[in-house]
Scaffold this motif. Structure first.
Motif, mmCIF file in Angstrom:
data_model
loop_
_atom_site.group_PDB
_atom_site.id
_atom_site.type_symbol
_atom_site.label_atom_id
_atom_site.label_comp_id
_atom_site.label_asym_id
_atom_site.label_seq_id
_atom_site.Cartn_x
_atom_site.Cartn_y
_atom_site.Cartn_z
ATOM 1 N N GLU A 431 -98.805 -9.265 22.155
ATOM 2 C CA GLU A 431 -97.792 -9.675 23.125
ATOM 3 C C GLU A 431 -96.632 -8.686 23.234
ATOM 4 N N PHE A 432 -96.525 -7.744 22.279
ATOM 5 C CA PHE A 432 -95.423 -6.790 22.313
ATOM 6 C C PHE A 432 -95.841 -5.399 22.777
ATOM 7 N N LEU A 433 -97.112 -5.180 22.989
ATOM 8 C CA LEU A 433 -97.575 -3.872 23.442
ATOM 9 C C LEU A 433 -97.157 -3.621 24.893
ATOM 10 N N VAL A 434 -97.133 -2.355 25.285
ATOM 11 C CA VAL A 434 -96.782 -1.994 26.658
ATOM 12 C C VAL A 434 -97.811 -2.590 27.605
ATOM 13 N N ARG A 435 -97.347 -3.371 28.534
ATOM 14 C CA ARG A 435 -98.247 -3.979 29.506
ATOM 15 C C ARG A 435 -97.457 -4.383 30.744
ATOM 16 N N PHE A 436 -98.190 -4.615 31.826
ATOM 17 C CA PHE A 436 -97.611 -5.054 33.093
ATOM 18 C C PHE A 436 -98.440 -6.216 33.617
ATOM 19 N N PRO A 437 -97.882 -7.021 34.524
ATOM 20 C CA PRO A 437 -98.641 -8.176 35.037
ATOM 21 C C PRO A 437 -99.901 -7.730 35.772
ATOM 22 N N GLN A 438 -100.966 -8.506 35.602
ATOM 23 C CA GLN A 438 -102.253 -8.178 36.206
ATOM 24 C C GLN A 438 -102.531 -8.994 37.474
ATOM 25 N N LYS A 444 -94.895 -13.611 38.432
ATOM 26 C CA LYS A 444 -93.771 -14.504 38.693
ATOM 27 C C LYS A 444 -92.914 -14.722 37.448
ATOM 28 N N ALA A 445 -93.562 -14.796 36.297
ATOM 29 C CA ALA A 445 -92.819 -15.088 35.070
ATOM 30 C C ALA A 445 -92.803 -13.907 34.109
ATOM 31 N N PHE A 446 -93.147 -12.707 34.597
ATOM 32 C CA PHE A 446 -93.295 -11.551 33.710
ATOM 33 C C PHE A 446 -92.003 -10.745 33.661
ATOM 34 N N TYR A 447 -91.701 -10.226 32.478
ATOM 35 C CA TYR A 447 -90.619 -9.248 32.368
ATOM 36 C C TYR A 447 -90.970 -8.297 31.226
ATOM 37 N N SER A 448 -90.446 -7.108 31.328
ATOM 38 C CA SER A 448 -90.665 -6.095 30.299
ATOM 39 C C SER A 448 -89.316 -5.619 29.791
ATOM 40 N N ASN A 449 -89.339 -4.749 28.783
ATOM 41 C CA ASN A 449 -88.107 -4.232 28.211
ATOM 42 C C ASN A 449 -88.345 -2.769 27.835
ATOM 43 N N VAL A 450 -88.069 -1.868 28.767
ATOM 44 C CA VAL A 450 -88.360 -0.460 28.530
ATOM 45 C C VAL A 450 -87.505 0.096 27.400
ATOM 46 N N TYR A 451 -86.340 -0.474 27.191
ATOM 47 C CA TYR A 451 -85.506 -0.059 26.055
ATOM 48 C C TYR A 451 -86.216 -0.370 24.745
ATOM 49 N N GLY A 452 -86.841 -1.544 24.667
ATOM 50 C CA GLY A 452 -87.607 -1.893 23.473
ATOM 51 C C GLY A 452 -88.812 -0.985 23.292
ATOM 52 N N ILE A 517 -89.565 8.125 30.899
ATOM 53 C CA ILE A 517 -89.838 9.533 30.604
ATOM 54 C C ILE A 517 -89.650 9.811 29.112
ATOM 55 N N LEU A 518 -88.571 9.290 28.546
ATOM 56 C CA LEU A 518 -88.327 9.489 27.111
ATOM 57 C C LEU A 518 -89.458 8.898 26.271
ATOM 58 N N CYS A 519 -90.009 7.771 26.709
ATOM 59 C CA CYS A 519 -91.152 7.180 26.002
ATOM 60 C C CYS A 519 -92.329 8.153 25.982
ATOM 61 N N LEU A 520 -92.583 8.817 27.102
ATOM 62 C CA LEU A 520 -93.746 9.693 27.212
ATOM 63 C C LEU A 520 -93.482 11.095 26.662
ATOM 64 N N GLU A 521 -92.235 11.395 26.333
ATOM 65 C CA GLU A 521 -91.909 12.636 25.633
ATOM 66 C C GLU A 521 -91.943 12.452 24.124
ATOM 67 N N VAL A 522 -92.267 11.260 23.668
ATOM 68 C CA VAL A 522 -92.166 10.926 22.253
ATOM 69 C C VAL A 522 -93.050 11.806 21.380
ATOM 70 N N TYR A 523 -94.124 12.350 21.915
ATOM 71 C CA TYR A 523 -95.062 13.139 21.125
ATOM 72 C C TYR A 523 -94.422 14.396 20.554
ATOM 73 N N TYR A 524 -93.422 14.933 21.240
ATOM 74 C CA TYR A 524 -92.838 16.214 20.821
ATOM 75 C C TYR A 524 -91.314 16.226 20.835
ATOM 76 N N ARG A 525 -90.682 15.213 21.367
ATOM 77 C CA ARG A 525 -89.222 15.247 21.516
ATOM 78 C C ARG A 525 -88.519 15.359 20.165
ATOM 79 N N HIS A 526 -88.978 14.618 19.171
ATOM 80 C CA HIS A 526 -88.492 14.767 17.795
ATOM 81 C C HIS A 526 -89.696 14.961 16.878
#
Length: 532
Positions: A431-438, A444-452, A517-526
């Protein structure tokens, strides 16, 4: 009931080459054959008097000359070998390749476990530094083996020096290695490239960015804009991909952005301008402090003026750390919460990467604050304690657990800490993995948290490329986040629609896009904290 933690937005009411063997000296037997061909007997030389020697030269002298000649040629051969066949520089990392492009382990079985580091070498490849991203990401035909219940102790041997933390984004060869090793692919890198292209188009003439527009789905015009925060976030995204004021595809954008942003810094070192809501003060300042310290660490020969401004920004954080609680909140002296404290701690750790000294006592105070908001012996964290000074279930959120664990990693927790393991297990529940409504109904009841997602990506990446929790998280991250990027046919191509994010009202499209973008730079950013 206590209210859920306020949002992180800034405006509200991650095969060496084969050596060539050196030439060996000619054997003594060969020299004997040479002497015989001249009609002389080497053994007889020992009994001759000096006057009987060939050419009247003493035998000892001739042997000494021969030895000197051999030694001279050997030395010359070694020097030439070092010039033309230098020993290969050991890369920082090895490149590990997935089975197919974009295939990052779609499912796990009961036998899931860490990849055995002892079996990783045969899948490693040296990636030449001159290769482009698309050339570097090549995929082996064989599957990577998964071994159940295998620990990866070679990530516990040492911790990264903070002065090296940003090197993965700067060196092209290292960057390519890290993308492949940690599970990035052409899809994730194309998403970063498209996202940065969208950001570049939104830069205003004066060099700044806005949370309100000119794009669609920005922060409502009824709310005050915060161009300092928007500019700081945009610069983090560009710098995360290796751009500085002097280098990179977007050097001109970075240069114009910093020319504007540096003018906004106040005399006391704070970047947050007057008129911005109090809730945004330390969020905004921490983002800008991370940015200026990154720039100082990344640019060769950064000038004294930039270091002075970075030092003032850091000093403002240190001077306003809460003396009793140990963290930061929205404004100076009003308390401490984990969300703001997480950003401020990252600013201080980035300052260390720029060789700015931070007294150890400030990190000790942050550790004490973390103790006050942890549960399950440090495996979970809350935004803040309630009015009774207790931790309530309503405040337990994965975004805060990720932030707390990330802080613990930077403050010295070992890789094999049991609480870190339990926390990682929680963060990778389905339930906490990256996902979007299908479906439309789910939407209608979906929300995400890109900061998380951003905090979790950073915390789990540090566990290493063979860690089962990182691989589980990245399987969803690398597949789902690029999939939801606006397509090239869209007016906002390259950005992410903020409609699914629970805090979109405070940051809008630019906020959601920069953190994606910062999420997808995670492989090399630090570079990962735990090194082999």
């Amino acid at each position: 009931m206590p209210t859920p933690p306020p949002p992180p937005p800034f405006d509200r009411p991650q095969a060496p080459p084969r050596r060539v063997p050196l030439p060996t000296p000619t054997s003594p037997e060969a020299f004997r054959s040479l002497d015989r061909s001249r009609g002389t007997d080497p053994d007889a030389e020992k009994t001759r008097l000096p006057s009987e020697s060939v050419g009247n030269v003493p035998t000892g002298w001739r042997v000494g000359s021969w030895l000197f000649s051999v030694a001279l040629h050997v030395v010359l051969a070694v020097i030439l070998a070092l010039i033309f066949f230098p020993a290969p520089r050991r890369p920082v990392v090895e490149a590990i390749f997935s089975t197919e492009l974009g295939d990052q382990l779609d499912f796990f079985t009961e036998d899931e476990g860490n990849l055995n580091p002892n079996e990783a070498e045969e899948y490693a490849l040296d990636v030449p530094q001159e290769l482009k991203i698309e050339d570097a990401i090549v995929f082996e035909e064989k599957e990577l083996p998964f071994v159940p219940n295998v620990d990866a102790p070679f990530f516990e041997q040492s911790r990264i020096e903070m002065t090296d933390a940003l090197s993965g984004r700067v060196d092209p060869g290292t960057k390519n290695d890290l993308i492949a090793k940690y599970g990035g692919n052409r899809r994730t890198q194309d998403a970063v490239a498209d996202g940065l292209a969208w950001l570049a188009k939104q830069q205003r003439r004066d060099g700044s960015w806005s949370l309100q527009g000119p794009y669609s789905d920005g922060v409502s015009s009824s709310m005050p804009d915060n161009p300092v925060a928007a500019t700081g976030l945009a610069l983090l995204a560009f710098q995360g991909d290796g751009n500085t004021r002097t280098d990179g595809e977007y050097a001109a954008n970075v240069r114009r952005g910093w020319t504007w942003l540096l003018k906004q810094q106040r005399d006391d070192g704070c970047f947050t301008p007057d008129g911005v809501t109090a809730e945004s003060l330390f969020y905004t300042h921490a983002v800008c402090t991370i940015g200026i310290c990154e720039l100082l660490a990344m640019e060769k020969g950064a000038n004294v003026s930039l270091r002075r401004k970075a030092q003032k920004a850091v000093d403002f954080l240190l001077e306003n750390q809460h003396p009793k609680l140990g963290g930061w909140k929205y404004a100076p002296g009003v308390g401490s919460d984990l969300s703001v404290t997480g950003w401020c701690l990252m600013a201080l750790k980035t300052a260390q990467a720029a060789k700015i000294e931070i007294p150890a006592s400030h990190f000790e105070h942050v550790s004490k604050f973390l103790d006050s908001v942890q549960y399950d012996d440090g495996a979970g964290y809350v935004y803040e304690v309630d009015k009774r000074g207790q931790i309530s279930d309503v405040n337990k959120r994965p975004s805060m657990t990720a932030t707390g664990l990330l802080c613990r990693e930077y403050l010295g927790w070992e890789r094999n800490n049991p609480a870190l393991e339990r926390g990682a297990q929680t963060l990778t529940l389905p339930e906490f993995l990256v996902r979007f409504p299908q479906t439309a109904e789910e939407e209608k009841a979906f929300y995400s948290n890109v900061y998380g997602w951003y905090s979790t990506s950073m915390a789990l990446k540090h566990l290493g490329p063979y860690d089962k929790y990182w691989r589980r998280w990245n399987a969803a991250l690398s597949a789902e986040l690029p999939k939801r990027q606006e397509p090239k046919t869209s007016k906002e191509a390259g950005s992410w629609n903020p409609k699914y994010d629970e805090y979109n009202f405070g940051g809008g499209r630019l906020y959601v896009t920069t953190l994606s973008i910062l999420c997808l730079e995670v492989y090399y950013r630090h570079l990962a904290i735990y090194r082999d």
